[in-house]
Design an enzyme around this catalytic site. Structure first.
Site, PDB file in Angstrom:
ATOM      1  N   GLN A   1       0.929  -1.207  -0.137  1.00 26.88           N
ATOM      2  CA  GLN A   1       0.081   0.126  -0.174  1.00 26.88           C
ATOM      3  C   GLN A   1       0.920   1.209   0.179  1.00 26.88           C
ATOM      4  O   GLN A   1       2.191   1.160   0.231  1.00 26.88           O
ATOM      5  CB  GLN A   1      -1.044   0.075   1.213  1.00 26.88           C
ATOM      6  CG  GLN A   1      -0.390  -0.237   2.567  1.00 26.88           C
ATOM      7  CD  GLN A   1      -1.295  -0.700   3.481  1.00 26.88           C
ATOM      8  OE1 GLN A   1      -2.404  -0.718   3.170  1.00 26.88           O
ATOM      9  NE2 GLN A   1      -0.746  -1.324   4.593  1.00 26.88           N
TER      10      GLN A   1
ATOM     11  N   ASP B   1      -9.982  -5.231  12.607  1.00 25.23           N
ATOM     12  CA  ASP B   1      -9.979  -3.643  12.385  1.00 25.23           C
ATOM     13  C   ASP B   1      -9.354  -3.426  11.120  1.00 25.23           C
ATOM     14  O   ASP B   1      -7.927  -3.117  10.803  1.00 25.23           O
ATOM     15  CB  ASP B   1      -9.148  -3.231  13.450  1.00 25.23           C
ATOM     16  CG  ASP B   1      -9.092  -1.716  13.524  1.00 25.23           C
ATOM     17  OD1 ASP B   1      -9.978  -1.028  12.814  1.00 25.23           O
ATOM     18  OD2 ASP B   1      -7.911  -0.807  13.896  1.00 25.23           O
ATOM     19  N   SER B   2     -10.150  -3.822  10.020  1.00 25.00           N
ATOM     20  CA  SER B   2      -9.547  -3.798   8.652  1.00 25.00           C
ATOM     21  C   SER B   2      -9.832  -2.300   7.960  1.00 25.00           C
ATOM     22  O   SER B   2     -10.715  -1.735   8.428  1.00 25.00           O
ATOM     23  CB  SER B   2      -9.942  -4.577   7.865  1.00 25.00           C
ATOM     24  OG  SER B   2     -11.672  -4.529   7.780  1.00 25.00           O
ATOM     25  N   SER B   3      -9.201  -2.168   6.928  1.00 25.47           N
ATOM     26  CA  SER B   3      -9.317  -0.988   6.216  1.00 25.47           C
ATOM     27  C   SER B   3     -10.633  -1.510   5.194  1.00 25.47           C
ATOM     28  O   SER B   3     -11.353  -2.558   5.607  1.00 25.47           O
ATOM     29  CB  SER B   3      -8.198  -0.512   5.509  1.00 25.47           C
ATOM     30  OG  SER B   3      -7.589  -1.531   4.700  1.00 25.47           O
TER      31      SER B   3
ATOM     32  N   ASP C   1       0.122 -12.488   7.048  1.00 24.00           N
ATOM     33  CA  ASP C   1      -1.186 -12.844   6.540  1.00 24.00           C
ATOM     34  C   ASP C   1      -2.258 -13.433   7.595  1.00 24.00           C
ATOM     35  O   ASP C   1      -1.926 -14.596   8.220  1.00 24.00           O
ATOM     36  CB  ASP C   1      -1.539 -13.587   5.210  1.00 24.00           C
ATOM     37  CG  ASP C   1      -2.740 -13.489   4.645  1.00 24.00           C
ATOM     38  OD1 ASP C   1      -3.633 -13.048   5.353  1.00 24.00           O
ATOM     39  OD2 ASP C   1      -2.847 -14.242   3.595  1.00 24.00           O
ATOM     40  N   GLY C   2      -3.294 -12.714   8.244  1.00 24.96           N
ATOM     41  CA  GLY C   2      -3.948 -13.227   9.253  1.00 24.96           C
ATOM     42  C   GLY C   2      -4.853 -14.269   8.892  1.00 24.96           C
ATOM     43  O   GLY C   2      -5.152 -15.043   9.579  1.00 24.96           O
TER      44      GLY C   2
ATOM     45  N   TYR D   1     -14.666   9.762   9.254  1.00 22.34           N
ATOM     46  CA  TYR D   1     -15.066   8.772   8.244  1.00 22.34           C
ATOM     47  C   TYR D   1     -16.104   8.861   7.372  1.00 22.34           C
ATOM     48  O   TYR D   1     -16.930  10.021   7.590  1.00 22.34           O
ATOM     49  CB  TYR D   1     -15.515   7.616   9.266  1.00 22.34           C
ATOM     50  CG  TYR D   1     -14.255   6.711   9.964  1.00 22.34           C
ATOM     51  CD1 TYR D   1     -12.993   7.160  10.197  1.00 22.34           C
ATOM     52  CD2 TYR D   1     -14.492   5.353  10.127  1.00 22.34           C
ATOM     53  CE1 TYR D   1     -12.170   6.430  10.625  1.00 22.34           C
ATOM     54  CE2 TYR D   1     -13.619   4.752  10.774  1.00 22.34           C
ATOM     55  CZ  TYR D   1     -12.139   5.330  10.885  1.00 22.34           C
ATOM     56  OH  TYR D   1     -11.265   4.420  11.419  1.00 22.34           O
TER      57      TYR D   1
ATOM     58  N   ASP E   1      -2.272   0.815  13.345  1.00 20.75           N
ATOM     59  CA  ASP E   1      -2.050   2.059  14.197  1.00 20.75           C
ATOM     60  C   ASP E   1      -1.965   1.816  15.674  1.00 20.75           C
ATOM     61  O   ASP E   1      -1.543   2.743  16.336  1.00 20.75           O
ATOM     62  CB  ASP E   1      -2.999   3.182  13.942  1.00 20.75           C
ATOM     63  CG  ASP E   1      -4.404   2.852  14.016  1.00 20.75           C
ATOM     64  OD1 ASP E   1      -4.793   2.352  15.037  1.00 20.75           O
ATOM     65  OD2 ASP E   1      -5.267   2.806  13.176  1.00 20.75           O
TER      66      ASP E   1
END
Length: 321
Positions: free
Chosen positions: A49, A173-175, A155-156, A241, A104
């Site tokens: 990213q 808590d993904s984008s 990778d989760g 958001y 974060d």
């Protein structure tokens, strides 16, 4: 990986024009958010990213991934407090927690406030987001210093394949559902998360905005109800958001779970100041506008009618309304 412009604006410094950062995305077409920029602090493009950090005029430091805002110092507490405390306060005694994403570290910080939590594993695919957050969002990234944490850079999805019946609570808590985070919104991932949970485990997933993504939320609700006996959708407000709102899909393997009534209160959380979450905001998070309530109730009713003969333990407790 696909980036997210729906205009000539592109990720990185090109998104800053005439002193203003402009966020646009195909996931919320026809609208934009602008923040006045005081200083560009960091920019890098990696395999996964594009990472941008700038200091804004009135909102503090801002972390942007692929042109989309992920964390802003001024209002960052809203989403992490809710996505962490809604599931943790709905579980009778959470000891082990898995966090997927959350680079974060805001969610990690909130999870660590629970004295019952003995161990936390965080899976983050891009280590660079972690290092950038430590440098430019130190008040958010404090969780990385805690000894209870095991950090898994990778990778989760693959991590959960190797860890069954392991966690009391899983938080994703993904984008937004694009790029590296896209797999977290697919059917196979929900099955993996269910398998990774213990018998009475609770799951909480970032679940988009009801004003923009109601059809996606309905699909997620249907997927979850096909795998968990109790499912609920909640939401909170956050000014920066898209459309000022973000949602959470909560699922439990325990048929007796009642997400609306927290088993733990904010007084049982480590005595560090909470800025958004309390028992009242917990209950209020499940109160939806009538249009969203009806739409999600329709999914719940359709699912109940379809499977009631085969799934006697399926509960609509968590369905809005």
């Amino acid at each position: 990986m696909d980036l997210c412009p729906d205009s000539p604006t592109a990720p990185g410094p090109a998104a800053i024009r005439e002193g203003w950062f402009r966020e646009t995305c195909t996931l919320w077409p026809g609208q934009a958010l602008l923040l006045q920029v005081e200083q560009l602090l960091h920019h890098q493009r990696w395999r996964y990213q594009d990472i941008l950090v700038f200091r804004s005029k009135t909102y503090g430091n801002v972390l942007v991934l692929d042109g989309v805002i992920q964390c802003i110092e001024r209002d960052e507490f809203s989403c992490p407090e809710m996505i962490a405390n809604l599931p943790l306060c709905s579980h009778p005694n959470p000891h082990k927690v898995l966090i997927i994403g959350g680079g974060d570290s805001g969610v990690l910080r909130e999870v660590m406030k629970h004295p019952s939590v003995e161990a936390v594993v965080q899976c983050k695919i891009d280590e660079n987001v972690i290092s950038v957050s430590k440098k430019f969002l130190p008040g958010v990234a404090v969780g990385y210093t805690r000894p209870k944490l095991t950090l898994h850079v990778g990778d989760g999805f693959e991590f959960m394949k190797q860890n069954h019946d392991a966690f009391d609570v899983i938080i994703t808590d993904s984008s937004y559902p694009m790029g590296p985070a896209e797999s977290l919104f697919k059917e196979s991932c929900y099955q993996l998360m269910k398998t990774a949970l213990k018998e009475d485990g609770v799951l909480c997933c970032q679940s988009e905005c009801q004003w923009l993504h109601l059809d996606l939320i309905k699909e997620m609700l249907q997927l979850c109800k096909s795998r968990f006996p109790v499912v609920a959708y909640a939401c909170c407000t956050i000014p920066t958001y898209p459309s000022d709102q973000i949602g959470f899909m909560l699922c439990s393997k325990n048929p007796s779970t009642n997400f609306r009534d927290p088993l733990q209160t904010e007084t049982q959380v480590e005595p560090k100041q909470l800025k958004y979450y309390n028992s009242d905001t917990h209950r209020a998070a499940f109160v939806l506008p009538e249009s969203a309530r009806k739409a999600l109730n329709d999914v719940s009713r359709a699912w109940s009618c379809c499977c009631c003969r085969h799934c006697p333990k399926t509960s609509d407790e968590g369905a809005p309304g």
